[in-house]
Design a protein around this motif. Structure first.
Motif, PDB file in Angstrom:
ATOM      1  N   ALA A  15       0.818  -1.226   0.000  1.00  0.00           N
ATOM      2  CA  ALA A  15       0.000   0.000   0.000  1.00  0.00           C
ATOM      3  C   ALA A  15       0.846   1.268   0.000  1.00  0.00           C
ATOM      4  O   ALA A  15       0.438   2.288  -0.572  1.00  0.00           O
ATOM      5  CB  ALA A  15      -0.927   0.000   1.216  1.00  0.00           C
ATOM      6  N   CYS A  19      -0.179   5.173  -1.907  1.00  0.00           N
ATOM      7  CA  CYS A  19      -1.061   6.001  -1.090  1.00  0.00           C
ATOM      8  C   CYS A  19      -0.748   7.484  -1.255  1.00  0.00           C
ATOM      9  O   CYS A  19       0.318   7.863  -1.752  1.00  0.00           O
ATOM     10  CB  CYS A  19      -0.953   5.608   0.385  1.00  0.00           C
ATOM     11  N   ASP A 373      -8.965   1.563  -0.885  1.00  0.00           N
ATOM     12  CA  ASP A 373      -7.771   2.003  -1.599  1.00  0.00           C
ATOM     13  C   ASP A 373      -6.562   1.981  -0.670  1.00  0.00           C
ATOM     14  O   ASP A 373      -6.679   1.763   0.541  1.00  0.00           O
ATOM     15  CB  ASP A 373      -7.964   3.399  -2.209  1.00  0.00           C
ATOM     16  N   ALA A 374      -5.401   2.225  -1.253  1.00  0.00           N
ATOM     17  CA  ALA A 374      -4.142   2.149  -0.512  1.00  0.00           C
ATOM     18  C   ALA A 374      -4.051   3.202   0.584  1.00  0.00           C
ATOM     19  O   ALA A 374      -3.515   2.941   1.667  1.00  0.00           O
ATOM     20  CB  ALA A 374      -2.967   2.302  -1.481  1.00  0.00           C
ATOM     21  N   THR A 375      -4.586   4.389   0.311  1.00  0.00           N
ATOM     22  CA  THR A 375      -4.508   5.459   1.307  1.00  0.00           C
ATOM     23  C   THR A 375      -5.239   5.081   2.581  1.00  0.00           C
ATOM     24  O   THR A 375      -4.738   5.257   3.695  1.00  0.00           O
ATOM     25  CB  THR A 375      -5.077   6.768   0.730  1.00  0.00           C
ATOM     26  N   ARG A 423      -7.328  14.275   3.290  1.00  0.00           N
ATOM     27  CA  ARG A 423      -7.402  13.183   2.334  1.00  0.00           C
ATOM     28  C   ARG A 423      -7.382  13.714   0.911  1.00  0.00           C
ATOM     29  O   ARG A 423      -7.430  12.968  -0.044  1.00  0.00           O
ATOM     30  CB  ARG A 423      -8.676  12.361   2.549  1.00  0.00           C
TER      31      ARG A 423
END
Length: 441
Positions: A15, A19, A373-375, A423
């Motif tokens: 990840a 991210c 998702d990766a974040t 974000r």
């Protein structure tokens, strides 16, 4: 234990390259208290080099958990900043570490406006919280000097300034104009005892009931049971519009714990009839701290069902420690899908710190399984960092420290903040995202 260290490390390494930059910076900063001195100092220096001073992860709360060597490295970097806004802001975040001259430097900067309440380039953003925290560490005279220069009532509502003097309050009441009483009333229980008695007596003698109640609402322990009940029962929970009920519950939240279980049951029954989840959820969280265990059990299935309907929470959670393990697990598994700050953050950190290990494990694994998702995967790791460090024998923190820090193709501007955890680190903030495919690999 069901959490497999190799699986965790694999997920982390997968990840991290994909991210958003802030997430990995935030996760890396969270490892600082868990590393040996050499690794921690090295990581801190890399973080400070990567991000502008406004985003440095340095404040008194963090420093209290750091080793002397790490703390010294952090303060050396702060003190090396040139004169100006960034230096003052960083010094203001570490009042417990300052010399008398540094403390005076920050205070003078606040008074003359060099360190202002607003953040240039970010409309609506405010440094009021940081400035108040700094002022809380200053002598009463300094706090009163700053307060006397403020015109907006909102600045008076923060109780972290500590007790003021009776002389200051008396002067404000005499010379503050027609709204002096309401201005002082919002200080509530933080008023000195003599002044508090004077203000309360004046408030209670007001002829206008609405004006009287709007000032009484700022007090808690000094009020009678009848006054608490009067404040809560201003609104009829059955006959009133749900939005009015929600607004009222938030306003009188400090008084709910002082009314009877019967009164609370009336409110709970009315709230459980709400059709709109955007009304139901904030009303339930407003009531939650005051309810007895039986009422909490009555509330829980409605809260879970609402969260499932909205695929997350549309209200900021409060008093989550009152909720059962089963309810917490269900909420965490849903909230992580539709991430609304700080809903998941509050709940996950509570789980990692306070719930049994088996509950923590299930919440962690369900969160990682549901992140879109990766974040968000990196954000999950951040929220569970203390637990992961302890239960994986330090390997997790060492793995994070070994990851390369993100290097955005555009220099991060001074408004990018690790603390806030935005974000949306997009081009408008000076950060180009997402990276190209070659960079992501």
């Amino acid at each position: 234990m069901d959490v497999d260290v190799e699986s965790i490390v694999k997920t982390l390494r997968s990840a991290a390259p994909a991210c958003e930059p802030y997430a990995l910076l935030q996760l890396s900063a969270a490892q600082l208290p868990h590393l040996d001195d050499e690794a921690a100092v090295d990581l801190l220096k890399r973080l400070l080099k990567t991000s502008p001073p406004n985003a440095w992860p340095i404040d008194d709360k963090r420093l209290d958990s750091w080793s002397p060597a790490l703390k010294e490295a952090a303060m050396t970097a702060v003190r090396a900043l040139p004169a100006g806004d960034d230096r003052l802001y960083r010094l203001a975040r570490v009042p417990n570490q300052l010399s008398d001259n540094e403390r005076r430097e920050v205070f003078d900067g606040i008074i003359d406006g060099t360190l202002g309440l607003g953040v240039p380039g970010r409309p609506g953003a405010s440094r009021l919280s940081s400035i108040l925290s700094f002022l809380s560490s200053t002598p009463t005279e300094s706090r009163e000097t700053w307060l006397s220069k403020q015109s907006k009532h909102g600045h008076w509502r923060r109780e972290r300034l500590g007790l003021l003097t009776d002389t200051f309050v008396e002067n404000q009441l005499q010379n503050g104009g027609s709204d002096a009483l309401s201005t002082m009333a919002v200080l509530g229980e933080s008023l000195p005892d003599k002044s508090k008695a004077t203000v309360l007596q004046a408030v209670r003698s007001l002829c206008d009931d609405e004006e009287r109640r709007s000032s009484l609402v700022w007090f808690t322990d000094s009020l009678s049971a009848e006054e608490h009940l009067e404040l809560v029962e201003q609104v009829d929970p059955v006959a009133s519009d749900p939005r009015v009920v929600v607004s009222h519950l938030n306003e009188v939240s400090r008084h709910l714990v002082h009314v009877s279980e019967t009164t609370l049951q009336t409110w709970l029954d009315a709230v459980l009839e709400f059709d709109d989840d955007e009304d139901l959820q904030p009303a339930l969280f407003a009531l939650l701290p005051a309810l007895d265990p039986t009422q909490v059990q009555q509330l829980e299935p409605f809260l879970v069902a609402s969260a499932l309907r909205t695929t997350g929470l549309v209200a900021r959670p409060s008093a989550v420690e009152r909720l059962s393990d089963d309810t917490i697990e269900k909420l965490v598994s849903v909230v992580v899908i539709d991430w609304i700050e700080p809903c998941f953050r509050r709940m996950a950190m509570h789980v990692a710190a306070s719930r049994p290990n088996d509950v923590v494990e299930r919440c962690l694994l369900s969160s990682l399984a549901n992140t879109p998702d990766a974040t968000r995967t990196i954000e999950v790791f951040w929220a569970f960092t203390p637990w992961l460090h302890f239960h994986l024998d330090g390997r997790f923190s060492n793995e994070v420290a070994a990851l390369p820090l993100p290097e955005p193709r555009k220099r991060m501007n001074r408004f990018y903040s690790i603390d806030l955890g935005w974000r949306h680190a997009t081009q408008q903030w000076g950060i180009e995202w997402p990276p190209s495919k070659s960079e992501a690999t």
